[in-house]
Design an enzyme around this catalytic site. Structure first.
Site, PDB file in Angstrom:
ATOM      1  N   TYR A   1       0.895  -1.156   0.000  1.00 17.73           N
ATOM      2  CA  TYR A   1       0.000   0.000   0.000  1.00 17.73           C
ATOM      3  C   TYR A   1       0.932   1.203   0.000  1.00 17.73           C
ATOM      4  O   TYR A   1       1.849   1.272   0.830  1.00 17.73           O
ATOM      5  CB  TYR A   1      -0.868   0.083   1.254  1.00 17.73           C
ATOM      6  CG  TYR A   1      -1.662  -1.142   1.605  1.00 17.73           C
ATOM      7  CD1 TYR A   1      -2.243  -1.936   0.616  1.00 17.73           C
ATOM      8  CD2 TYR A   1      -1.858  -1.500   2.939  1.00 17.73           C
ATOM      9  CE1 TYR A   1      -2.987  -3.059   0.956  1.00 17.73           C
ATOM     10  CE2 TYR A   1      -2.605  -2.612   3.291  1.00 17.73           C
ATOM     11  CZ  TYR A   1      -3.159  -3.399   2.295  1.00 17.73           C
ATOM     12  OH  TYR A   1      -3.890  -4.510   2.634  1.00 17.73           O
TER      13      TYR A   1
ATOM     14  N   CYS B   1       1.361   2.944   3.392  1.00 15.18           N
ATOM     15  CA  CYS B   1       1.763   2.121   4.535  1.00 15.18           C
ATOM     16  C   CYS B   1       3.186   2.494   4.962  1.00 15.18           C
ATOM     17  O   CYS B   1       4.107   2.485   4.136  1.00 15.18           O
ATOM     18  CB  CYS B   1       1.696   0.645   4.144  1.00 15.18           C
ATOM     19  SG  CYS B   1       2.624  -0.463   5.216  1.00 15.18           S
TER      20      CYS B   1
ATOM     21  N   PHE C   1       5.363   0.845   6.709  1.00 19.24           N
ATOM     22  CA  PHE C   1       6.301  -0.275   6.567  1.00 19.24           C
ATOM     23  C   PHE C   1       6.708  -0.463   5.104  1.00 19.24           C
ATOM     24  O   PHE C   1       7.870  -0.767   4.809  1.00 19.24           O
ATOM     25  CB  PHE C   1       5.670  -1.551   7.125  1.00 19.24           C
ATOM     26  CG  PHE C   1       5.355  -1.475   8.591  1.00 19.24           C
ATOM     27  CD1 PHE C   1       6.374  -1.502   9.528  1.00 19.24           C
ATOM     28  CD2 PHE C   1       4.047  -1.351   9.026  1.00 19.24           C
ATOM     29  CE1 PHE C   1       6.092  -1.427  10.887  1.00 19.24           C
ATOM     30  CE2 PHE C   1       3.752  -1.274  10.381  1.00 19.24           C
ATOM     31  CZ  PHE C   1       4.776  -1.307  11.310  1.00 19.24           C
ATOM     32  N   CYS C   2       5.758  -0.268   4.192  1.00 20.22           N
ATOM     33  CA  CYS C   2       6.084  -0.342   2.766  1.00 20.22           C
ATOM     34  C   CYS C   2       6.996   0.817   2.367  1.00 20.22           C
ATOM     35  O   CYS C   2       7.918   0.653   1.552  1.00 20.22           O
ATOM     36  CB  CYS C   2       4.805  -0.308   1.928  1.00 20.22           C
ATOM     37  SG  CYS C   2       3.658  -1.667   2.268  1.00 20.22           S
TER      38      CYS C   2
END
Length: 378
Positions: A110, A113, A115-116
């Site tokens: 995403y 996101c 973390f992404c």
């Protein structure tokens, strides 16, 4: 071949210049014959003995110095073009080399996101080419093939699946430094651990996810100063365990900010028309309420901005005034992780307030430039 011919022509030229009147025909035959022996005679003309007769008559007539200069000039030009061609071929080969040892990387994500975003910051900084598959947050059909139902997921060569942002980063960094191990071998160093959390939900964690799997010599080369490795690991963990939990309460702090955040999420994400409308209004309302629960769960202050300000100022203080980055002159994994988490707030009020009311701005812009310009080591 071309270089050998050019060197022979230079030898002939120097011999003619050194002995303009005394060079024997046999010597010329021997030197020129070396050229013919290393390549096709047709490449240098089909005149046969006629060419040799003209050459020797020129020598006997006192033209040896002129002919010698001609040979020397021809040999020099030949060497120049040979070296030029070899340099061009070498540069072309370098340009076609794929960073990261030729890995084919596909990131399922995403865009908003954190973390992404961490993973993208690492890949961009280290010049690792990758393809992005934007996952629909509602249906998630893009990752229905995987038993791991979260993002990011990084596929390596369409065969090896890496889960968890910190595992992805540690495994890739290990691979870039230690070229002897395959990605599959490295991944075995980060085993899955399944457990049940306080809510009774099964969760998956990964051992060693902040460690790089390096030899002692590789570790010393990567972390030349004492405690650099421990410091990097400490702040990477801090980014996952604390900083990331400050994002949602801050971007959904008020109903207006929640609506603005979901407007951004819908624009940047992969939603259908109906899903986008539903997500923007119902999602904003839901996340506004959820952010209040997160505020209580993580023991945040009434004004959650203050927790965000304190966190980024603690980070800047840890870097200190003598370093550009926590990694020194170049960002390390902690720099890229913190940058990746904070970056998802760009364009929102929380980000603007953070940049205006903390000391993080100069560091943030330096890491941003380093990531966008792919300044990391090969």
């Amino acid at each position: 071949m071309a270089a050998a011919c050019a060197r022979t022509l230079c030898k002939v030229g120097w011999a003619l210049l050194d002995s303009p009147a005394g060079l024997r025909p046999g010597t010329v035959y021997r030197l020129v014959g070396n050229v013919s022996a290393q390549g096709s005679r047709r490449a240098y003309g089909t005149g046969g003995t006629g060419v040799r007769s003209k050459l020797l008559s020129g020598l006997r007539g006192g033209g040896g110095r002129v002919v010698g200069c001609a040979f020397l000039l021809g040999g020099g030009l030949g060497l120049y073009h040979t070296v030029k061609l070899q340099v061009q071929q070498h540069l072309a080969e370098e340009d076609t080399k794929v960073p990261g040892g030729g890995l084919k990387l596909t990131l399922y994500q995403y865009k908003t996101c954190p973390f992404c975003s961490k993973v993208r910051a690492f890949l961009d900084y280290h010049r690792l080419p990758y393809e992005i598959v934007e996952v629909n947050p509602v249906m998630r059909k893009e990752i229905k093939w995987s038993t791991y139902r979260k993002v990011p997921i990084l596929m390596v060569d369409s065969e090896v699946q890496l889960n968890d942002s910190s595992v992805i980063i540690s495994a890739l960094k290990t691979y870039l430094i230690n070229k002897e191990k395959s990605m599959s071998e490295i991944l075995r160093c980060y085993p899955e651990l399944k457990s049940v959390n306080e809510s009774g939900k099964e969760v998956t964690e990964y051992s060693n996810k902040y460690w790089l799997m390096l030899s002692e010599d590789e570790t010393l080369e990567t972390y030349p100063e004492k405690d650099l490795q421990k410091e990097e690991m400490k702040w990477r963990k801090w980014a996952d365990d604390w900083l990331v939990h400050l994002i949602s309460p801050n971007v959904y702090r008020t109903t207006g900010e929640a609506l603005a955040s979901f407007d951004y999420i819908v624009r940047e994400g992969k939603f259908g028309a109906f899903e986008g409308f539903f997500a923007k209004y119902f999602g904003a309302a839901a996340m506004f309420l959820i952010s209040k629960r997160l505020k209580s769960r993580h023991n945040l202050q009434d004004d959650v901005r203050q927790d965000l300000y304190e966190a980024v100022n603690d980070w800047v203080a840890a870097i200190g005034k003598k370093r550009k980055f926590m990694g020194g002159d170049q960002p390390n994994l902690a720099d890229l992780a913190v940058f990746g988490v904070l970056r998802v707030m760009e364009g929102l009020q929380a980000f603007d307030d953070m940049m205006e009311n903390t000391k993080v701005k100069n560091w943030y812009r330096r890491v941003e430039r380093a990531s966008l310009n792919h300044e990391g080591p090969n």
